[in-house]
Every structure is written in structure tokens, then in C-alpha cells.
Design a protein around this motif. Structure first.
Motif, short mmCIF file in Angstrom:
data_model
loop_
_atom_site.label_atom_id
_atom_site.label_comp_id
_atom_site.label_asym_id
_atom_site.label_seq_id
_atom_site.Cartn_x
_atom_site.Cartn_y
_atom_site.Cartn_z
N ASP A 47 -12.06 -11.71 10.60
CA ASP A 47 -12.31 -10.80 11.71
C ASP A 47 -11.06 -10.04 12.14
N ASN A 48 -10.12 -9.91 11.24
CA ASN A 48 -8.90 -9.15 11.52
C ASN A 48 -9.13 -7.71 11.07
N ALA A 49 -9.14 -6.79 12.03
CA ALA A 49 -9.42 -5.39 11.73
C ALA A 49 -8.40 -4.80 10.75
N GLU A 50 -7.14 -5.11 10.97
CA GLU A 50 -6.08 -4.56 10.12
C GLU A 50 -6.23 -5.03 8.68
N LEU A 51 -6.52 -6.31 8.47
CA LEU A 51 -6.70 -6.82 7.11
C LEU A 51 -7.91 -6.18 6.43
N ASN A 52 -8.98 -5.97 7.18
CA ASN A 52 -10.14 -5.30 6.63
C ASN A 52 -9.81 -3.86 6.25
N TYR A 53 -9.04 -3.21 7.10
CA TYR A 53 -8.62 -1.83 6.80
C TYR A 53 -7.74 -1.80 5.55
N TYR A 54 -6.81 -2.73 5.43
CA TYR A 54 -5.94 -2.77 4.26
C TYR A 54 -6.75 -3.04 2.99
N ALA A 55 -7.74 -3.92 3.08
CA ALA A 55 -8.59 -4.20 1.92
C ALA A 55 -9.37 -2.94 1.53
N ALA A 56 -9.87 -2.22 2.53
CA ALA A 56 -10.59 -0.97 2.26
C ALA A 56 -9.69 0.03 1.57
N TRP A 57 -8.51 0.21 2.13
CA TRP A 57 -7.54 1.17 1.60
C TRP A 57 -7.22 0.85 0.14
N ALA A 58 -6.95 -0.43 -0.13
CA ALA A 58 -6.59 -0.84 -1.50
C ALA A 58 -7.75 -0.60 -2.46
N HIS A 59 -8.95 -1.01 -2.07
CA HIS A 59 -10.12 -0.79 -2.93
C HIS A 59 -10.33 0.70 -3.19
N ASP A 60 -10.24 1.48 -2.13
CA ASP A 60 -10.45 2.92 -2.24
C ASP A 60 -9.43 3.54 -3.19
N ALA A 61 -8.18 3.19 -3.05
CA ALA A 61 -7.12 3.74 -3.88
C ALA A 61 -7.28 3.36 -5.35
N LEU A 62 -7.95 2.25 -5.59
CA LEU A 62 -8.18 1.79 -6.97
C LEU A 62 -9.47 2.35 -7.57
N LEU A 120 0.83 -1.21 0.00
CA LEU A 120 0.00 0.00 0.00
C LEU A 120 0.86 1.26 0.00
N GLN A 121 1.86 1.28 0.86
CA GLN A 121 2.74 2.45 0.95
C GLN A 121 3.52 2.70 -0.33
N ASN A 122 3.76 1.64 -1.09
CA ASN A 122 4.48 1.74 -2.36
C ASN A 122 3.56 1.98 -3.55
N GLY A 123 2.26 2.12 -3.28
CA GLY A 123 1.31 2.37 -4.36
C GLY A 123 0.95 1.14 -5.18
N GLU A 124 1.27 -0.02 -4.68
CA GLU A 124 0.94 -1.27 -5.38
C GLU A 124 -0.42 -1.76 -4.90
N TYR A 125 -1.45 -1.00 -5.26
CA TYR A 125 -2.78 -1.20 -4.71
C TYR A 125 -3.45 -2.50 -5.16
N GLU A 126 -3.28 -2.86 -6.41
CA GLU A 126 -3.91 -4.10 -6.87
C GLU A 126 -3.30 -5.31 -6.17
N ALA A 127 -1.99 -5.33 -6.04
CA ALA A 127 -1.34 -6.45 -5.33
C ALA A 127 -1.79 -6.46 -3.88
N ALA A 128 -1.92 -5.30 -3.26
CA ALA A 128 -2.38 -5.22 -1.87
C ALA A 128 -3.82 -5.68 -1.74
N ARG A 129 -4.65 -5.33 -2.72
CA ARG A 129 -6.05 -5.76 -2.70
C ARG A 129 -6.15 -7.27 -2.78
N VAL A 130 -5.43 -7.86 -3.72
CA VAL A 130 -5.47 -9.31 -3.89
C VAL A 130 -4.96 -10.02 -2.64
N LYS A 131 -3.84 -9.55 -2.11
CA LYS A 131 -3.23 -10.18 -0.93
C LYS A 131 -4.14 -10.05 0.29
N SER A 132 -4.73 -8.88 0.49
CA SER A 132 -5.60 -8.71 1.66
C SER A 132 -6.85 -9.58 1.53
N LEU A 133 -7.41 -9.69 0.34
CA LEU A 133 -8.58 -10.55 0.15
C LEU A 133 -8.24 -12.02 0.39
#
Length: 155
Positions: free
Chosen positions: A27-42, A6-19
Motif C-alpha cells: 500500500d505504498n503509493a511511491e513503490l506502486n508508482y515506481y513499479a508502474a514507471w519501470a514496467h512502462d519504460a520496459l 529509474l533516473q539512470n535508465g536501469e528499468y529492469e533492476a528498478a522493476r525487480v526492486k520495486s516488486l
């Protein structure tokens, strides 16, 4: 790893990995947040919303919670739900009353709700509290006074 993507702007890879990781740890809050961030950035705002909501519901550390409030509130606003954004920002500002980014997004939401005068008043106050511009600071007291009622006239 996902945070680095996410910090490197690799949003699609972050989206796939978080999903992928959410399949076994939903039920992992951090993973849900990362998935949200990635989707939002895309630009997949509608898909980001349930991840933001779940991350906040489960509970995030303070720094991530501030960012999730901004992400979700902003996403509510731009997807046509400024009422939801206003409620969320009200909650967020009760928790983080000095956070200038939350204040700024709340101001944009007020504008979207048709509260232009209130939004401008708050924006002027925020400007005078945060600027280092000496021209503006020279009029700080006057700007803050007039911002309290922009329609007032004096005779």
C-alpha cells in the motif's frame, strides 16, 4: 534507490526492486508508482496500469501525481482505452489546469477518439501559448482566432 535506478535508465533492476519491496509494503503509493514507471519504460504497458491506478488511488505527492497521470493516461491511450484516458486527463487537468504536458497528452487522446478538429484547435492554441518562435508569435492573435473554428469562412 529505486528512483535512482529509474533516473539512470536501469528499468529492469528498478522493476525487480520495486516488486520485491511491494511484497511487504503493497500500500505504498511511491513503490506502486515506481513499479508502474519501470514496467512502462520496459514496454510492459498492460502490467504498468494496475500499479499506476493503485499509486493514484493511495495518493502521491503533487509532482509524482502529475507524472502518474501522464503515465497512466498515455498507457490507457496506447493500449486501446482512449475513453479511460480522456476521463483521466479531464480529472488531471481540473487539478493541474496549467500543465502543458497534460494538455498535450489530452490532445493526443482526443485525436485517438476521432476528435481531430478539436485536437488540432487545442494544439494550435497550445503552440501559440508555449512557442518562442517569432514567426509564429507574429501571427499569434490570428492563429488563436482561427483555431476557435477551423471550418469558418469569411466573405
Amino acid at each position: 534507490m529505486i528512483l535512482t535506478l529509474l533516473q539512470n535508465g536501469e528499468y529492469e533492476a528498478a522493476r525487480v526492486k520495486s516488486l520485491q519491496e511491494l511484497q511487504t509494503n503493497q500500500d505504498n503509493a511511491e513503490l506502486n508508482y515506481y513499479a508502474a514507471w519501470a514496467h512502462d519504460a520496459l514496454g510492459k504497458e498492460d502490467a504498468a496500469i494496475p500499479f499506476y491506478e493503485k499509486a493514484l488511488q493511495i495518493g502521491l505527492p503533487e509532482s509524482d501525481r502529475k507524472e502518474a497521470y501522464i503515465g497512466l493516461g498515455s498507457t490507457y491511450r496506447i493500449t486501446g482505452a482512449p475513453e479511460k484516458a480522456a476521463i483521466l486527463f479531464q480529472t488531471a487537468l481540473q487539478e493541474f489546469p496549467q500543465n502543458k504536458a497534460l494538455q498535450t497528452f489530452s490532445i493526443m487522446t482526443k485525436y485517438s477518439l476521432g476528435l481531430e478538429k478539436e485536437a488540432l484547435e487545442e494544439a494550435l492554441i497550445l503552440l501559440t501559448e508555449t512557442t518562442e518562435n517569432t514567426d509564429i508569435l507574429g501571427y499569434k492573435k490570428a492563429i488563436q482566432f482561427y483555431a476557435q473554428d477551423l471550418d469558418a469562412t469569411f466573405h
